[in-house]
Motif scaffolding. Structure first.
Motif, PDB file in Angstrom:
ATOM      1  N   UNK A   1       0.811  -1.231   0.000  1.00 19.48           N
ATOM      2  CA  UNK A   1       0.000   0.000   0.000  1.00 19.48           C
ATOM      3  C   UNK A   1       0.842   1.277   0.000  1.00 19.48           C
ATOM      4  N   UNK A   2       2.039   1.215   0.546  1.00 18.37           N
ATOM      5  CA  UNK A   2       2.887   2.409   0.585  1.00 18.37           C
ATOM      6  C   UNK A   2       3.312   2.845  -0.808  1.00 18.37           C
ATOM      7  N   UNK A   3       3.402   1.913  -1.718  1.00 21.14           N
ATOM      8  CA  UNK A   3       3.869   2.240  -3.061  1.00 21.14           C
ATOM      9  C   UNK A   3       2.803   2.945  -3.877  1.00 21.14           C
ATOM     10  N   UNK A   4       1.561   2.931  -3.400  1.00 22.59           N
ATOM     11  CA  UNK A   4       0.465   3.545  -4.153  1.00 22.59           C
ATOM     12  C   UNK A   4       0.092   4.926  -3.625  1.00 22.59           C
TER      13      UNK A   4
ATOM     14  N   UNK B   1       5.177   6.588  -0.875  1.00 24.26           N
ATOM     15  CA  UNK B   1       5.980   5.939  -1.912  1.00 24.26           C
ATOM     16  C   UNK B   1       7.405   6.471  -1.892  1.00 24.26           C
ATOM     17  N   UNK B   2       7.566   7.759  -1.626  1.00 27.67           N
ATOM     18  CA  UNK B   2       8.903   8.338  -1.528  1.00 27.67           C
ATOM     19  C   UNK B   2       9.678   7.704  -0.386  1.00 27.67           C
ATOM     20  N   UNK B   3       9.011   7.478   0.730  1.00 30.86           N
ATOM     21  CA  UNK B   3       9.670   6.854   1.876  1.00 30.86           C
ATOM     22  C   UNK B   3      10.008   5.396   1.594  1.00 30.86           C
ATOM     23  N   UNK B   4       9.096   4.699   0.930  1.00 37.99           N
ATOM     24  CA  UNK B   4       9.373   3.315   0.558  1.00 37.99           C
ATOM     25  C   UNK B   4      10.549   3.239  -0.407  1.00 37.99           C
ATOM     26  N   UNK B   5      10.571   4.140  -1.383  1.00 37.38           N
ATOM     27  CA  UNK B   5      11.650   4.129  -2.367  1.00 37.38           C
ATOM     28  C   UNK B   5      13.004   4.429  -1.730  1.00 37.38           C
ATOM     29  N   UNK B   6      13.004   5.205  -0.662  1.00 37.83           N
ATOM     30  CA  UNK B   6      14.264   5.475   0.039  1.00 37.83           C
ATOM     31  C   UNK B   6      14.846   4.189   0.608  1.00 37.83           C
TER      32      UNK B   6
END
Length: 658
Positions: free
Chosen positions: A222-225, A230-235
């Motif tokens: 769900x974080x990627x959506x 999403x920015x935090x997940x991508x980090x």
């Protein structure tokens, strides 16, 4: 609105300093890259892969090839870390992030990006995430194992970096990846034992194997959506990729003559008949005699292969010998293009002083000494404050010069860290200039206080873009832009300086203590200034019991003098903000085809200027003008913080690159 000649002189000097870097940068050199193009950059790294899927060639061991039982035990690993000596490698040159840097810098940056700190920290108990048997749905479980006899430990960044490159499997099951956001930590810790969930929530570090576990990835989906999450997940994903691709950063071979490309070590390797040789044959053939010394190339490759083998076995004696051989051989492959020893030494000094932010200690000593001098009229304390303020400013300036040398730019004010560092430097410089012009030590006290606070923040808080890197192309396109940015940063520095002066005013206004009044009086009318600076003057001796300064003036007169001191700075802020905003609008028309578009940065800069417009002109309509001005100055400081950093970090706009 009239300005005192001394104020006007200081303002002209500061505007000249703002324009000087632009003239030096563009006074005869080649134009910078146009538009938003980034400068040429080499770098390793591949796509997102799970641990064990990387293919790093025959030079660097691949991840996931060894079981955990084949690796060194934690005690063997610690003994190896204690015995190995990597000092010969620290100043070796490596190409990464668009510039040649030293291996010590790459190590610090890599560990920081992966672990959230420049040094790897192993938690007590050495928790390891072992993959258990799959359930009926085919999903494997994670079993957390601990060794209660293992203590917490911090490792040197260069050792950790080399360990990630040569022994990366050791970290697959250990808490390595830093997760900053609380919600992400909670999702990652789902299903773990209670004590391990608590550790993850507190420390925010998880093992790569846990992060890529199917159940965890499903919880993180769900974080990627969501755009912010999403920015935090991508980090975290970037941290994982940095770990998996650490070996791809080994561009340690300086360019051949008439070339500008730093090859990876594996490009020097002759084909050993392995299955990847044919795919690499073109590069291998081209580089067979790279630099005209095939024998030395082969020697470097063999040293590194032996180093990897002995490193995985924990053979510190052999590793130390091979480290010395590698450090001696690499600069000789292409000595004509290898970065000079002086520049590498400067970068190492820059690293161990934490970008020269340790100057905040000297600024703090200067502030304490000056306050003691004001309190006791003690010339020795005044002299001590002046000396430490000078030492701190020199250290601060050395940090500026070092960053200029490392970035190959005439002036470094292109990102969040550089603007923070330069804002502090300009505040200190303005305080020193006003001290010399106005002959009032309170400016020195204000400069040392704000510089100590801000450099301490730079030392303790990871500010974005702190690494030395090439500048975004759009920031090197115009002389006007250079002047605009410098003037805005100088105005922000003066706002910070005005804050301290206004705090002095507010403390004096609201305090009923005669001692407070004496402190303010001494800062504004310290008669020992001439003596300390060599101009003579009648003062008392150095006994703290003797008052060297003049007799304390009345409260009203003292507040009036403090008001004049803060107004000197606030007037300069008012004019500099106006000039800076106008120059920014002029450059925007030149670059983007419009003068004003209500971009968040533009809008809040205008609001900030209006705050000081009110501060300057409201004085004519209020009774307690000094008090109102002081509170407006405090408001202006917090508005500046939001305009300078909050807008960049939290609002999307055309200024986000800075």
């Amino acid at each position: 609105m009239r300005m005192a000649p001394a104020t006007l002189l200081a303002l002209v000097a500061i505007v000249f300093l703002a324009a000087l870097p632009a003239l030096a940068q563009y006074g005869g050199g080649a134009p910078g890259p146009a538009g938003n193009q980034q400068p040429y950059s080499q770098g390793g790294g591949g796509g997102a892969q799970q641990p064990g899927q990387g293919e790093l060639g025959d030079i660097v061991p691949e991840l996931g090839q060894k079981s955990q039982d084949e690796l060194l035990s934690v005690r063997e690993h610690d003994a190896f870390a204690d015995a190995v000596d990597l000092s010969p490698l620290r100043k070796l040159a490596v190409f990464h992030g668009g510039r040649a840097k030293i291996l010590d810098t790459l190590a610090r940056e890599t560990v920081q990006n992966i672990h959230g700190r420049s040094r790897y920290e192993r938690p007590a108990g050495d928790p390891r995430y072992r993959v258990g048997p799959a359930d009926e749905n085919g999903v494997a479980t994670i079993d957390v194992q601990r060794d209660p006899e293992v203590d917490e430990r911090r490792y040197d960044s260069l050792f950790t970096f080399m360990d990630l490159v040569l022994n990366g499997d050791y970290y697959i099951e250990r808490p390595l990846l830093f997760v900053s956001h609380v919600d992400l930590r909670r999702a990652v810790a789902t299903g773990l034992p209670d004590d391990e969930q608590e550790r993850v929530m507190q420390e925010g570090r998880v093992a790569p194997r846990l992060f890529f576990h199917p159940a965890v990835q499903e919880a993180l989906a769900p974080f990627q959506r969501q755009s912010i999450r999403a920015k935090q997940f991508n980090t975290v994903m970037m941290a994982a990729q940095t770990y998996m691709n650490a070996g791809n950063t080994l561009m340690l071979v300086s360019p051949a003559p008439n070339d500008d490309r730093w090859p990876h070590l594996r490009e020097l390797a002759a084909s050993d008949g392995d299955e990847r040789a044919e795919a690499r044959q073109g590069a291998v053939t081209q580089l067979a005699n790279y630099g005209g010394n095939a024998e030395l190339n082969a020697e470097v490759i063999q040293i590194f292969r032996d180093l990897a083998r002995h490193w995985q076995r924990g053979n510190a004696v052999e590793v130390n010998a091979l480290v010395e051989e590698l450090a001696a051989a690499l600069p000789q492959v292409n000595p004509g293009t290898y970065p000079g020893e002086l520049k590498r030494n400067v970068e190492y000094l820059y690293n161990i002083t934490n970008r020269f932010t340790y100057a905040y200690l000297a600024y703090f000593v200067a502030f304490v000494a000056l306050m003691l001098a004001f309190a006791a009229g003690w010339n020795k304390a005044l002299l001590t404050g002046g000396v430490f303020l000078s030492i701190a400013f020199i250290m601060h300036t050395l940090g500026l010069v070092a960053r200029i040398a490392l970035s190959d730019r005439w002036w470094t004010i292109h990102n969040q860290f550089e603007s923070f560092f330069m804002l502090t430097w300009f505040a200190a410089l303005a305080g020193l200039i006003l001290l010399l012009v106005k002959r009032q030590w309170i400016y020195a006290a204000a400069a040392s206080a704000i510089s100590a606070i801000m450099l301490m923040v730079a030392n303790q808080v990871p500010i974005p873009s702190s690494d030395v890197a090439p500048v975004a192309g759009i920031l090197a396109t115009s002389n006007i832009l250079y002047v605009h940015v410098n003037i805005m940063i100088i105005s922000y520095a003066l706002i910070a300086l005005a804050l301290i002066l206004s705090i002095f005013y507010l403390i004096t206004h609201y305090s009923s203590s005669e001692h407070t009044l004496k402190l303010a009086n001494a800062g504004l009318h310290q008669s020992s200034f001439a003596e300390v600076t060599g101009g003579g003057g009648a003062t008392g001796d150095d006994d703290p019991a003797n008052e060297a300064g003049p007799k304390t003036r009345g409260r009203a007169a003292m507040l009036n003098d403090l008001d004049q001191a803060q107004m000197v700075v606030i007037q300069m802020v008012f004019w500099l903000l106006a000039v800076g905003i106008l120059l920014g609008a002029y450059w925007a028309d030149h670059s983007w085809g419009r003068w004003w578009a209500w971009d968040p940065k533009e809008t809040w800069a205008l609001i900030l200027w209006i705050v000081f417009l009110v501060a300057v002109h409201l004085r004519v309509a209020v009774k307690r003008r000094g008090l109102v001005t002081a509170w407006m100055s405090v408001l202006g400081f917090f508005m500046m913080i939001w305009t300078h950093w909050g807008v960049n970090l939290l609002l999307a706009g055309l200024h986000s690159y800075a």
